[in-house]
Scaffold this active site. Sequence first.
Site, PDB file in Angstrom:
ATOM      1  N   TRP A   1       0.878  -1.323  -0.103  1.00 40.37           N
ATOM      2  CA  TRP A   1       0.102  -0.023  -0.196  1.00 40.37           C
ATOM      3  C   TRP A   1       0.767   1.298  -0.001  1.00 40.37           C
ATOM      4  O   TRP A   1       0.502   2.183  -0.657  1.00 40.37           O
ATOM      5  CB  TRP A   1      -0.917  -0.065   1.033  1.00 40.37           C
ATOM      6  CG  TRP A   1      -1.993  -1.126   0.856  1.00 40.37           C
ATOM      7  CD1 TRP A   1      -2.336  -2.217   1.580  1.00 40.37           C
ATOM      8  CD2 TRP A   1      -3.058  -1.094  -0.135  1.00 40.37           C
ATOM      9  NE1 TRP A   1      -3.207  -3.005   0.787  1.00 40.37           N
ATOM     10  CE2 TRP A   1      -3.739  -2.239  -0.009  1.00 40.37           C
ATOM     11  CE3 TRP A   1      -3.405  -0.160  -1.233  1.00 40.37           C
ATOM     12  CZ2 TRP A   1      -4.892  -2.485  -1.121  1.00 40.37           C
ATOM     13  CZ3 TRP A   1      -4.357  -0.410  -2.181  1.00 40.37           C
ATOM     14  CH2 TRP A   1      -5.076  -1.522  -1.890  1.00 40.37           C
TER      15      TRP A   1
ATOM     16  N   ASP B   1      -1.460   6.540   6.227  1.00 39.68           N
ATOM     17  CA  ASP B   1      -2.458   5.757   5.844  1.00 39.68           C
ATOM     18  C   ASP B   1      -2.612   5.066   6.751  1.00 39.68           C
ATOM     19  O   ASP B   1      -1.992   3.872   7.300  1.00 39.68           O
ATOM     20  CB  ASP B   1      -2.135   4.868   4.664  1.00 39.68           C
ATOM     21  CG  ASP B   1      -2.911   4.208   4.085  1.00 39.68           C
ATOM     22  OD1 ASP B   1      -4.189   3.984   4.731  1.00 39.68           O
ATOM     23  OD2 ASP B   1      -2.808   3.565   2.837  1.00 39.68           O
TER      24      ASP B   1
ATOM     25  N   LYS C   1     -12.715  -0.864   6.872  1.00 40.91           N
ATOM     26  CA  LYS C   1     -11.919  -1.984   7.255  1.00 40.91           C
ATOM     27  C   LYS C   1     -12.561  -1.877   8.807  1.00 40.91           C
ATOM     28  O   LYS C   1     -12.857  -2.900   9.396  1.00 40.91           O
ATOM     29  CB  LYS C   1     -10.468  -1.942   7.030  1.00 40.91           C
ATOM     30  CG  LYS C   1     -10.246  -2.220   5.627  1.00 40.91           C
ATOM     31  CD  LYS C   1      -8.723  -1.674   5.195  1.00 40.91           C
ATOM     32  CE  LYS C   1      -8.653  -1.626   3.747  1.00 40.91           C
ATOM     33  NZ  LYS C   1      -9.152  -3.002   2.848  1.00 40.91           N
TER      34      LYS C   1
HETATM   35  C1  LIG Z   1      -3.592   0.215   4.032  1.00 40.00           C
HETATM   36  C2  LIG Z   1      -4.633   0.438   2.808  1.00 40.00           C
HETATM   37  N1  LIG Z   1      -4.256   1.501   1.871  1.00 40.00           N
HETATM   38  C3  LIG Z   1      -5.231   1.672   1.165  1.00 40.00           C
HETATM   39  C4  LIG Z   1      -6.028   0.892   0.617  1.00 40.00           C
HETATM   40  C5  LIG Z   1      -7.009   1.186  -0.527  1.00 40.00           C
HETATM   41  O1  LIG Z   1      -8.169   1.846  -0.203  1.00 40.00           O
HETATM   42  P1  LIG Z   1      -9.323   1.976  -1.237  1.00 40.00           P
HETATM   43  O2  LIG Z   1      -9.817   0.814  -1.893  1.00 40.00           O
HETATM   44  O3  LIG Z   1     -10.428   2.559  -0.192  1.00 40.00           O
HETATM   45  O4  LIG Z   1      -8.720   3.111  -2.118  1.00 40.00           O
HETATM   46  C6  LIG Z   1      -6.465  -0.093   1.455  1.00 40.00           C
HETATM   47  C7  LIG Z   1      -7.390  -1.327   1.095  1.00 40.00           C
HETATM   48  O5  LIG Z   1      -7.695  -2.281   0.577  1.00 40.00           O
HETATM   49  C8  LIG Z   1      -5.417  -0.486   2.214  1.00 40.00           C
HETATM   50  O6  LIG Z   1      -5.675  -1.646   3.253  1.00 40.00           O
END
Ligand SMILES: Cc1ncc(COP(=O)(O)O)c(C=O)c1O
Length: 367
Positions: free
Chosen positions: A108, A177, A201
């Site tokens: 991520w 994040d 989540k």
């Molecule tokens: C740590 C993290 N950042 C970002 C995301 C992406 O999120 P989104 O699908 O809302 O863009 C996720 C999700 O799956 C995640 O676990």
Amino acid sequence: MTTTSVSRVFNFSAGPAILPVPVLQQIQDEMMSLPGVGASVLEISHRSKDFDAILDDAKSRIGQLLGMPDTHDVLFLQGGSALQNVMMPMNFLTDKSQTTDYIISGAWSKKSAAEVHRFGNLNVAWDGSDDGFSRVPKQSELKLTPGAAYCHLTSNETIHGVQYHQLPEAGSPLVVDKSSDMFSEPIDVSKYGMIYACAQKNCGVAGVNVLIMDKALLERCDDRLPSYLNYALHSEKGSRFNTPPTFAIYVTGLVCKWLQDEMGGLEAVAKFNRSKAQLLYDVIDGTDGFYIGHAAKEDRSIMNVVFKMADADTDQRFLDEAASNNMTTLKGHRSLGGIRASIYNAMPLEGVQALAQFMKDFAQKNG
Ligand SMILES: Cc1ncc(COP(=O)(O)O)c(C=O)c1O
């Protein structure tokens, strides 16, 4: 945890993920008519006083839960964490010659870093890919830029099951994040420039991103930015620049209420989460190498427990047998394989106990 007469599995999904049963029940109770309103939350204007009350309540509960100082504001935005990865460099790098530091500890944070080059210079302060993203860096390993615009990290890498248990010193505003560990434990908000978390989540449902923003950073957002992509405008308009994700904000408010009233706040939640995670890690460590944990012990996530067995066929049998025992969505991310048990705040102790027992039995039969 309130029980329900409806049959439910233990859902270990990484996201969208399990919600607290009392929250689901309240949504059900209020779906036809919000108390005193006579209409569903799905049907009322985002500019009505009834929705004002819902948004203000969600905002103030978030502030109370986190002990948020007045220096920071809560924003509700759309576009998931993916859009935040773009808005951050767009808003905080005020010209293309500026540099921002990114710490890459998993898939991520790697994705976040990939957006920066459009808006300025990226300095990768540390990259854990050589270790298969199995740990977070030590402070001494970070190659930080003096005068960086900000420093980004992902506090919990959902795919690799790696989590910071202490924040690094960045020397520039820390932008984090927290999509998969928001509200999992108390934090000191004053240490953060910005926090963002997609709600699906640990704090609600898909559709809203919860942001905690140091108001000082808003000074950087200027009029050249497209209006929807300007943080300052969203703050000025109280998260109602346009129609916000009303239902998702309502659910986030209910989740925060549950965390306060039924779970007893974030200290208690953290204790609960740590004891749940410990149950699974004890099995991993106690089965003589039958289960191979992904993360280094000191950086293990209390939200996503990631492991595998000796081969993919055994992993698959584990998944099939777990599913027939009502434990679902345990498959690891497609990039890593193996098993991932996501045990967010709403996962009851009984779910983790059932999985720990299943893991012991499976290791005994197959080890
Ligand atoms: C740590 C993290 N950042 C970002 C995301 C992406 O999120 P989104 O699908 O809302 O863009 C996720 C999700 O799956 C995640 O676990």
